[in-house]
Structure formats: C-alpha cells, structure tokens
Write a protein that holds these residues in place. Structure first.
Motif, short mmCIF file in Angstrom:
data_model
loop_
_atom_site.label_atom_id
_atom_site.label_comp_id
_atom_site.label_asym_id
_atom_site.label_seq_id
_atom_site.Cartn_x
_atom_site.Cartn_y
_atom_site.Cartn_z
N LEU A 1 -6.93 -9.59 -7.94
CA LEU A 1 -6.31 -10.11 -6.72
C LEU A 1 -4.79 -10.07 -6.81
O LEU A 1 -4.12 -9.63 -5.86
N GLU A 2 -4.24 -10.51 -7.93
CA GLU A 2 -2.78 -10.54 -8.06
C GLU A 2 -2.20 -9.13 -8.13
O GLU A 2 -1.11 -8.89 -7.61
N LEU A 3 -2.91 -8.20 -8.76
CA LEU A 3 -2.44 -6.81 -8.76
C LEU A 3 -2.43 -6.25 -7.34
O LEU A 3 -1.49 -5.55 -6.94
N HIS A 4 -3.45 -6.56 -6.57
CA HIS A 4 -3.51 -6.09 -5.19
C HIS A 4 -2.37 -6.69 -4.37
O HIS A 4 -1.71 -5.98 -3.59
N LYS A 5 -2.12 -7.97 -4.52
CA LYS A 5 -1.04 -8.62 -3.78
C LYS A 5 0.32 -8.07 -4.19
O LYS A 5 1.27 -8.07 -3.39
N ALA A 6 0.43 -7.60 -5.43
CA ALA A 6 1.69 -7.03 -5.90
C ALA A 6 1.85 -5.57 -5.50
O ALA A 6 2.84 -4.93 -5.89
N GLY A 7 0.89 -5.02 -4.75
CA GLY A 7 0.98 -3.63 -4.32
C GLY A 7 0.40 -2.62 -5.29
O GLY A 7 0.50 -1.42 -5.05
N ARG A 8 -0.21 -3.09 -6.36
CA ARG A 8 -0.79 -2.20 -7.36
C ARG A 8 -2.30 -2.11 -7.12
O ARG A 8 -3.12 -2.46 -7.95
N THR A 9 -2.65 -1.63 -5.91
CA THR A 9 -4.03 -1.69 -5.45
C THR A 9 -4.95 -0.80 -6.27
O THR A 9 -6.11 -1.16 -6.52
#
Length: 741
Positions: free
Chosen positions: A445-453
């Motif tokens: 989730l945090e990677l996705h929120k950081a743009g590292r989808t």
C-alpha cells in the motif's frame, strides 16, 4: 544547579529528536489520527464519549488537529514536549529517591549527578523512539510522565508540612496516567511500594492507629482500582479473550508462556538497542526449553529476588518489583493483539537505567574504597582521575545512544521505508511471523501511495503466494487495481476477500467503487449503502455515495450525503474543504436543473432566476451563462452577447456557446467578430451545420450586387436558428474518493 541540569537535558532531547519532526504517519496513526472522526472537532464531551479508555490521548490528538490539521509536524512537537517532561520527571524522582532516609547517607551528596546521568541516558536511548517518534504511541509517554509525577508527589509528601496537598496532586497525576493508557493503573501499587520502600516512618517514630477515614479511603481506592482493572479486562473475561487495539486467536496461556522470551528480549534491547523493529509479529512460543523454560526460570528468579529484597526492606527490591508491575498489564496473561512492542518498555527502561547507574556508582565506590580512605565517608566523592574517566564513559555512552536515536528517527521519514525495514528484520529473524501478510499488505500500500506501483503489485502478488487467504493483501491489491482502472482484476480480488469477510465495510465499499467506475450505478448504490450501514461514520463512504447521486442527477440526495461527510470531517481537514466545494457545485447544479425545468414549461422569468443563482454559486459553470444568454437574446442581444462571452471564457471548447455568441454579435452589428467566432466553431467542429450555414449566409450577403441598387440593410440577416441551450458540453466532475485502507 538543578536548573542547569534540566536545561542540559532539554538540549540533549532536542538534539537527538530534532529530525523526528520530518516523520510521517505510520501504522496505527492512520486509524487513530487520519481516519478518526472523533478528533475532527475539539468538543470535550464528544471526545470523552467516543475515546474509550484513553480520553486524554484523543484530547491531545484533537488539540493537535485543531492547531494544524493533518500536518505531522505539530504532533511530533507535542510528542517531544511530553518526552522532555518525562525525562525531567525521572530526574526529579531519582534525585528525591537518593535523598530518601535509607539512601541519603550513601548517595545524597551525589544525588544530582546520578539523577542527571540516569535521565540523560534514558532521554537519548533509541529504544524510546517508538514512544516518541511514532505519533500515536504518545499515550505511552503521557502515561509515563504522569506516572513519574505520582511518584514525585509521594516523595514530596513525605517531607512536607502539608502532605495532603501532595497526595491530592498524586491522585490527579494518577487519573491523568490512567486516562492516557490503562497501564497507568499500576501507578497506585507502585506508588504505595515506593513510599513503603524509601519514605516509611523510622522505627523510633511512634505510630498512630489508622482512623476510620483512612481505612475508608484505602477501601474506596482498592474498590476503584479493582473496578477499573475488571473493566479493562472485560474483553478477556466476557468477550473474545483479547484486549488492546485488536484481537488475535491466542489464549491467555499462549500469551503467558510467550512473555518470558519477550521480557528477555526487552532487557537485551535496553543493554544493546539493536535491531529495533516497529512491528515484530512475535509468534506464540512453542520452543519449550530455549523459548519457555530457560527464559521463564530467569524471569521468575528475578521476580522472586525482587520480592525477597523488598520484604527485607532492601532499596534494590523496589526497582525490580516496579519493573514487573509496570509490565504486568502487557506482559502477563492478558492477550493483546501483538505479543511484543517496544513502546511498552518506555517506562520500565527508565527504572532499569536508573538502577544500573546507581548500582555502577556503588560498585565503583566499593572497588576504590579499599585503596582510598576518602571514599569511606557519607559525602565521599570519586577521585579526580576516576571522575574524569566516568564522565568520558557517560559522554561516550550518551553520544552513541543519541546517534542511534537519530538514525532510528530517519526510518520514520517514509512509510514505505519503514515497512521495508520491518520486513527485512522479520525475515532476517528466521522465525515464523504470523503477521507477514499484514507486513506485505502495508508495504504494498505504501509503495503504491508513493508512486512505486509496479513494486507494489509485485509485493501483493508475492504476499498472496505465501498467504492466499489474506484479506489485508487482497484489499490493498484491489485498491491499487481500482486506481489503475483494472476493474475486472479488482473485482476478482474483492470477490475472494468477501468470501472470507462477507460483511467487511471496506471490501463492500471497494466493490461499490468498481461498480461505479464501470458504470453500473444502481448496483454501486446498493453496495455503498451496505458499507455505510456497517460503518456509518466513515466520511469517505458518504462522499462517494454523494458522487454517485451527482452522476445520476439526484441533487438533494447528494447534498444530504455531503452534509453528513462535512460533519464527520473536522474543520481543519482539507477533505472537508473539498466536500464544501462539492456542496456548492451540487447546489448550483440543482438550481440549473430547476431552471431547465422552468424553461421547458415556458416560465422564462423563473428560469432566469434559477440560472442566476447557479452562476452566483458556481461562476465557472459555463452552461448557466449560456442559458442566461439564450433567454436574453430576443429582448437584449447586447446582454445575451455578454452572457455568451462569459460562457466561452469559462469553457473555450464550448462550441454551442460560441455559436450563440456569434448570433448575438450579428444582431448588434459586430459582423467581423461574429465571423471570427463562427470560423472557430467550424474549425473545432466541422460537422456543426448551423455554423456553416451562418457563414454561407454572411458570404452570400457580402457578394457584390448585380445592380447598382444598395442593399436594404447594412447588417447581414441574423440566423433564424434559435440559441442552443446547455449543457451540451461534458462538465468536469469530481472523481470518486479512494478510502484509505
């Protein structure tokens, strides 16, 4: 002298925690701060009514929210202030303890120095970062600061001419400690043991018999503590066998047999604070010899030693028993969601560090006393060389611990970085981690929120291979797929999650988002309402249902949902400001729809009033300006041209409004400007036939005449085409809000 040492402690605390201000919200911060509607308004009664067993925690969070909304900086400032208050409290308590009747002869002359060293080492110890830098765990430091205030009041009462005043202060501090965290209940037995160990009446002092008032007060206090303890233990006794923020399938016996190993680990972290981990996911202990028997014998032996020393009135008995009493609520038989958390050692580590500092000093005196006669008196001091060596050791220890604290604070600067740190340490430990799916879900989730989808999707897929029934992973995976508009894949993940948790409001809400984004609006409304029925205080659910009503042009229903969401969001929440803007736009659309209805029935004056209310609420809504121009064209082409120009200014691609503007310009004689507008329309929409016909009429009018007779009118004839009323353009609409997992 004491003031100077307090100032030095403040400098040390700020030096090692200055970089904590860059920390972000992590883990339970999202549930307790970002997604907590109870702190949105600073209303004392509402906060007390909705805060459960920690009202003082929610009160401080609400104060932070009122001051700075969801900006983490202010929360970190408060946490640092509480930590400094606890450090000063430890300094004061140790100082008074070393000047108590049993200890003053041995340590009274060095009380200030020893108290300062103990407070300094505790202040900069990296084990405390979880209670200071992890925002929501301020409940631990708040509880500890008030707990130490209880002991300080007990010590002051022993030598005060007005002991009742200090005892009242101790009661107030006790209430504050309990209101911060349930562990504060242990301040009562620890304070009694503290007074009994260090400030008891001397043997030669005559004792008076206890009055009925004293007996009544003691009995009332005991009943109050028993009631509070039973209330706190009610989940174990009456519900699901667990307590704390959440529940897990662990029995009191499983929890109890795992705690000796946890306590040994805690002791190791005080001596050598590495590696530190936010979320251990400590497994239930099943290794009988190395995991249960050996740690159990060590912990039991230490506890029995403390009890024996306390019975013999040894000053060393109190810190040992206090250590176990403070840990008892979280490290005994009460099964909490997580078997081990570092913030639980915040106050116990203070007891240990102070005891070790005084013990090392006593050992040095004993070693040096054999060769130095000056060390045999009550006011003895270490010789110059030894004092310098000790000072250098203290400075080196404080510097090393402080640097480790600074480095640990940096991990809190990124939520994704924190979960990567946790996952690496849990995997390195090599023991089964029941919470591994939770780690993978949070990291993804945090990677996705950081743009590292792309990395996030790999983490979700790897996690599902290891734990295919993990709803935490599937829910976060589905949210990422929804954001990527990969709706069939998101539906598959949500269907699998709902098989495990069919009534989860989060998964139902995500399924509603998929249906809405896929255009199945009736199905989406049913799902949104199911989610709201289960979790009516989730503002994002109401916002998304309002968006659905907006898409279906159900304006009043949309306004009702937005009003509910606005109430749930606090005044400082930027999301509330967005909701209020949506409410204004929705009211504008409602007036616009009413205006269209009035115009169709022939009530043109009522329609004009509705359109004017629309542009008053939403000046950027071009269709309302266009329709006002359409109504004004017959009676005042100049006013119509102004309204059409406003529509074109707000929406340059609005070809219908531009065509209407050209017709109005023709009627007021501005032929060149009208031709320019018509040419723009034809360039943008070659298939817009009325504009092409209007240009052809103007061209025919301007063709040279076959006779010398001039035309009857200097202005080309206006088109007989009626104005085009809106909204033929697609107006931008707010997207569905993704609710944070």
């Amino acid at each position: 002298m004491a003031a100077g040492r307090v100032a030095a402690l403040a400098v040390a605390v700020f030096a090692v925690y200055a970089n904590s201000f860059d920390g972000v919200f992590v883990f339970d911060d999202h549930a307790m701060i970002v997604g907590n509607p109870a702190i949105r308004q600073f209303d004392l009664w509402t906060i007390l009514r909705t805060s459960g067993s920690r009202p003082l925690l929610n009160l401080t969070l609400a104060a932070n929210y009122a001051w700075g909304g969801l900006e983490p900086f202010g929360y970190h400032v408060f946490n640092l202030a509480v930590h400094l208050l606890a450090v000063v409290g430890l300094f004061a308590v140790v100082r008074l303890t070393l000047r108590s009747p049993p200890l003053i002869a041995r340590y009274g002359a060095q009380a200030d120095q020893l108290a300062f060293v103990a407070a300094l080492l505790w202040a900069v110890h990296p084990l405390n970062t979880q209670a200071v830098t992890y925002i929501v765990q301020r409940c631990e430091s708040m509880m500890a600061a008030a707990f130490l205030a209880v002991l300080w009041c007990v010590a002051r009462a022993a030598n005060s001419p007005r002991p009742w005043l200090w005892r009242c202060g101790a009661i107030v501090a006790l209430v504050a400690s309990v209101a911060s965290k349930e562990v504060g209940l242990m301040a009562a037995p620890v304070a009694w043991l503290y007074g009994w160990a260090y400030f008891r009446p001397q043997a030669a002092t005559a004792r008076t018999s206890a009055s009925w008032r004293h007996v009544s007060l003691v009995a009332a206090a005991a009943l109050l503590l028993a009631a509070a303890g039973l209330w706190w233990l009610r989940p174990v006794l009456l519900e699901d066998g667990s307590a704390g923020f959440g529940t897990i399938a662990v029995t009191p016996w499983q929890y109890f047999r795992s705690q000796p190993g946890v306590i040994v680990h805690y002791l190791q972290l005080v001596a050598w604070p590495h590696p530190l981990c936010l979320d251990y996911g400590w497994p239930v202990e099943n290794r009988w010899l190395e995991g249960i028997v050996l740690p159990g014998l060590f912990v039991t032996g230490l506890l029995i030693t403390g009890a024996i020393l306390a019975v013999r009135r040894s000053p060393l008995g109190f810190p040992i028993l206090a250590f176990f009493l403070i840990l008892a609520p979280t490290s005994s038989i009460v099964p909490i969601q997580d078997l081990a958390f570092e913030h639980r050692m915040y106050l116990p580590s203070a007891v240990l560090i102070a005891t070790v500092v005084v013990g090392v000093y006593a050992w040095l005196r004993r070693v040096l006393a054999a060769s130095t006669a000056d060390l045999r008196g009550p006011a003895a001091r270490l010789p110059g060389g030894a004092a310098l060596a000790v000072s250098l050791v203290v400075i080196a220890a404080a510097g090393s611990l402080g640097w480790a604290t600074i480095e640990r604070n940096r991990v809190y600067h990124s939520a994704a970085g924190m979960w990567q740190d946790v996952l690496a340490k849990v995997l390195k430990r090599g023991r089964p981690a029941a919470h591994l799916p939770r780690l993978m879900a949070n990291l993804g989730l945090e990677l996705h929120k950081a743009g590292r989808t792309d990395e996030a999707l790999e983490v979700f897929q790897e996690g599902l291979r290891a734990a295919p029934r993990s709803t935490a992973i599937r829910g976060n995976y589905a949210q990422a797929l929804i954001d990527l508009e990969r709706f069939p894949e998101a539906s598959e993940q949500l269907a699998r999650a709902l098989e495990v948790e069919p009534h989860s409001p989060r998964f139902v809400h995500q399924a509603a988002l998929v249906s809405a984004r896929a255009g199945r609006l009736e199905e989406a409304e049913v799902l949104f309402r199911r989610a709201i029925a289960t979790d009516p205080r989730n503002a994002d659910f109401h916002v998304n249902l309002a968006r659905l009503h907006f898409d279906r042009e159900q304006w009043n229903a949309a306004l009702d949902e937005l009003a509910m969401a606005s109430e749930l969001y606090g005044p400082q929440d930027p999301r509330r400001q967005d909701v209020e803007r949506r409410m204004i736009r929705t009211r504008a659309r409602a007036h616009f729809a009413q205006g269209n209805a009035k115009r169709r029935t022939g009530d043109l004056e009522a329609a004009r009033i509705e359109y004017e209310q629309t542009v008053a609420l939403d000046p950027a809504f071009a269709p309302a300006h266009n329709n006002l121009g359409g109504l004004a064209l017959a009676r005042s082409p100049a006013d119509a041209a102004r309204h059409f120009a406003n529509a074109v200014a707000q929406a340059p691609d609005y070809v219908e409004a531009r065509f209407n503007l050209a017709q109005a310009l023709l009627q007021v004689g501005q032929v060149a400007a009208a031709i320019e507008q018509l040419q723009r329309v034809v360039a943008d929409r070659p298939d817009f036939t009325p504009a092409q016909q209007a240009l052809q009429r103007i061209k025919a009018f301007r063709r040279p005449p076959v006779s010398p007779t001039p035309p009857a009118s200097p202005t080309p004839p206006a088109s007989s085409t009626p104005p085009v009323f809106g909204p033929p353009l697609a107006t931008p609409r707010a997207a569905y809000r993704r609710a944070e997992p």
